[in-house]
Design a protein around this motif. Structure first.
Motif, mmCIF file in Angstrom:
data_model
loop_
_atom_site.group_PDB
_atom_site.id
_atom_site.type_symbol
_atom_site.label_atom_id
_atom_site.label_comp_id
_atom_site.label_asym_id
_atom_site.label_seq_id
_atom_site.Cartn_x
_atom_site.Cartn_y
_atom_site.Cartn_z
ATOM 1 N N THR A 40 -1.122 -4.215 10.250
ATOM 2 C CA THR A 40 -2.116 -3.779 11.241
ATOM 3 C C THR A 40 -3.509 -4.264 10.844
ATOM 4 O O THR A 40 -4.284 -4.722 11.686
ATOM 5 C CB THR A 40 -2.110 -2.246 11.392
ATOM 6 O OG1 THR A 40 -0.821 -1.848 11.872
ATOM 7 C CG2 THR A 40 -3.174 -1.780 12.363
ATOM 8 N N GLY A 43 -4.160 -7.758 11.993
ATOM 9 C CA GLY A 43 -4.265 -8.042 13.417
ATOM 10 C C GLY A 43 -3.048 -7.646 14.233
ATOM 11 O O GLY A 43 -3.030 -7.823 15.443
ATOM 12 N N ALA A 45 -0.826 -5.762 16.582
ATOM 13 C CA ALA A 45 -1.176 -4.823 17.644
ATOM 14 C C ALA A 45 0.039 -4.051 18.146
ATOM 15 O O ALA A 45 -0.076 -2.877 18.475
ATOM 16 C CB ALA A 45 -1.825 -5.565 18.805
ATOM 17 N N ARG A 46 1.208 -4.708 18.204
ATOM 18 C CA ARG A 46 2.394 -4.041 18.739
ATOM 19 C C ARG A 46 3.656 -4.820 18.364
ATOM 20 O O ARG A 46 3.576 -5.940 17.899
ATOM 21 C CB ARG A 46 2.278 -3.843 20.243
ATOM 22 C CG ARG A 46 2.233 -5.107 21.043
ATOM 23 C CD ARG A 46 1.808 -4.843 22.503
ATOM 24 N NE ARG A 46 1.168 -6.009 23.048
ATOM 25 C CZ ARG A 46 -0.072 -6.401 22.800
ATOM 26 N NH1 ARG A 46 -0.832 -5.704 22.005
ATOM 27 N NH2 ARG A 46 -0.549 -7.494 23.324
ATOM 28 N N SER A 49 5.909 -8.077 23.264
ATOM 29 C CA SER A 49 4.975 -8.833 24.090
ATOM 30 C C SER A 49 5.788 -9.751 24.988
ATOM 31 O O SER A 49 7.009 -9.840 24.873
ATOM 32 C CB SER A 49 4.011 -9.657 23.228
ATOM 33 O OG SER A 49 3.057 -10.311 24.043
ATOM 34 N N GLU A 79 1.357 -14.195 22.192
ATOM 35 C CA GLU A 79 0.662 -13.377 21.206
ATOM 36 C C GLU A 79 1.472 -13.276 19.910
ATOM 37 O O GLU A 79 1.080 -12.591 18.985
ATOM 38 C CB GLU A 79 0.456 -11.958 21.744
ATOM 39 C CG GLU A 79 -0.399 -11.872 22.973
ATOM 40 C CD GLU A 79 -0.454 -10.466 23.546
ATOM 41 O OE1 GLU A 79 -1.577 -9.973 23.737
ATOM 42 O OE2 GLU A 79 0.609 -9.869 23.797
ATOM 43 N N GLY A 89 -0.112 -10.060 18.204
ATOM 44 C CA GLY A 89 -1.533 -9.758 18.153
ATOM 45 C C GLY A 89 -2.048 -9.343 19.515
ATOM 46 O O GLY A 89 -1.281 -9.077 20.440
ATOM 47 N N GLU A 90 -3.366 -9.311 19.644
ATOM 48 C CA GLU A 90 -3.980 -8.871 20.896
ATOM 49 C C GLU A 90 -4.455 -10.021 21.777
ATOM 50 O O GLU A 90 -4.904 -9.791 22.890
ATOM 51 C CB GLU A 90 -5.162 -7.954 20.598
ATOM 52 C CG GLU A 90 -4.737 -6.633 19.999
ATOM 53 C CD GLU A 90 -5.897 -5.691 19.821
ATOM 54 O OE1 GLU A 90 -7.048 -6.063 20.121
ATOM 55 O OE2 GLU A 90 -5.657 -4.562 19.378
ATOM 56 N N TYR A 121 -3.021 -13.794 14.203
ATOM 57 C CA TYR A 121 -3.720 -12.982 13.210
ATOM 58 C C TYR A 121 -4.749 -13.872 12.510
ATOM 59 O O TYR A 121 -4.406 -14.720 11.704
ATOM 60 C CB TYR A 121 -2.764 -12.412 12.169
ATOM 61 C CG TYR A 121 -1.635 -11.576 12.734
ATOM 62 C CD1 TYR A 121 -1.668 -11.058 14.025
ATOM 63 C CD2 TYR A 121 -0.522 -11.302 11.963
ATOM 64 C CE1 TYR A 121 -0.631 -10.297 14.516
ATOM 65 C CE2 TYR A 121 0.521 -10.527 12.452
ATOM 66 C CZ TYR A 121 0.464 -10.034 13.727
ATOM 67 O OH TYR A 121 1.487 -9.278 14.209
#
Length: 176
Positions: A40, A43, A45-46, A49, A79, A89-90, A121
């Motif tokens: 985290t 970078g 995020a989840r 995606s 991502e 990532g975002e 990232y």
């Protein structure tokens, strides 16, 4: 994975398809917990995606042997970090990809594929190696107009600090 034809192939224009591929990797959350939130902090995020693609393909008849040669080039918005192995990532990043397929017979094709990878990232530093492009050599068996079976050798470049130079892949595809 869902793809649809945006423009049909014509005498002078390539076929253009748009696609979306949903990816999910629940294991990256476990890795992040074991590292005390380390992924985290880089970078992450989840754990899921969707990649979006826009691809152009043109079939030409190879002049010497009178067999079809398919040339494909496209862009991917993703991502994914390390193809999704380290989560997502975002920010979406654009990469290029392409392939060349030659139909040796009406039921047998050989192919070469290339795909760029970019890491979302920005702060990885030397913790995880730089992502490298992926390349593959494939043999495809056309069962009928809807079903294709392919086997390929893959060099995926760096994936999470290791080189993946000898990966084998299998694909069974149904198109309607």
């Amino acid at each position: 994975n869902l793809r649809g034809i945006v423009i049909e192939e014509g005498k002078y224009n390539p076929a253009v398809t748009a696609g979306a591929t949903f990816k999910y990797n629940p294991n990256v959350q476990t890795i992040d917990r074991r590292l005390g939130g380390g992924v985290t902090a880089l970078g992450f995020a989840r754990s899921n995606s969707t990649d979006f693609t826009l691809t152009a393909t043109k079939t030409v008849i190879e002049p010497l042997l009178k067999r079809p040669l398919m040339l494909t080039g496209g862009i991917r918005f993703s991502e994914a970090a390390q193809l999704g192995y380290l989560g997502f990532g975002e920010n979406y990043r654009m990469t290029g990809e392409g392939s060349v397929v030659y139909l040796v017979t009406d039921w047998l094709g050989i192919a070469y594929e290339y795909r760029q990878k970019k890491n979302p990232y920005d702060t990885l530093g030397r913790l995880v190696g730089k992502e490298g492009a992926w390349q593959a050599v494939d043999v495809a068996f056309i069962v009928n107009e809807h079903i294709t079976f392919a086997v390929g050798w893959l060099c995926a470049g760096n994936v999470a600090n290791g080189r993946v130079d000898n990966g084998w892949g299998f694909q069974l595809k149904y198109e309607f």
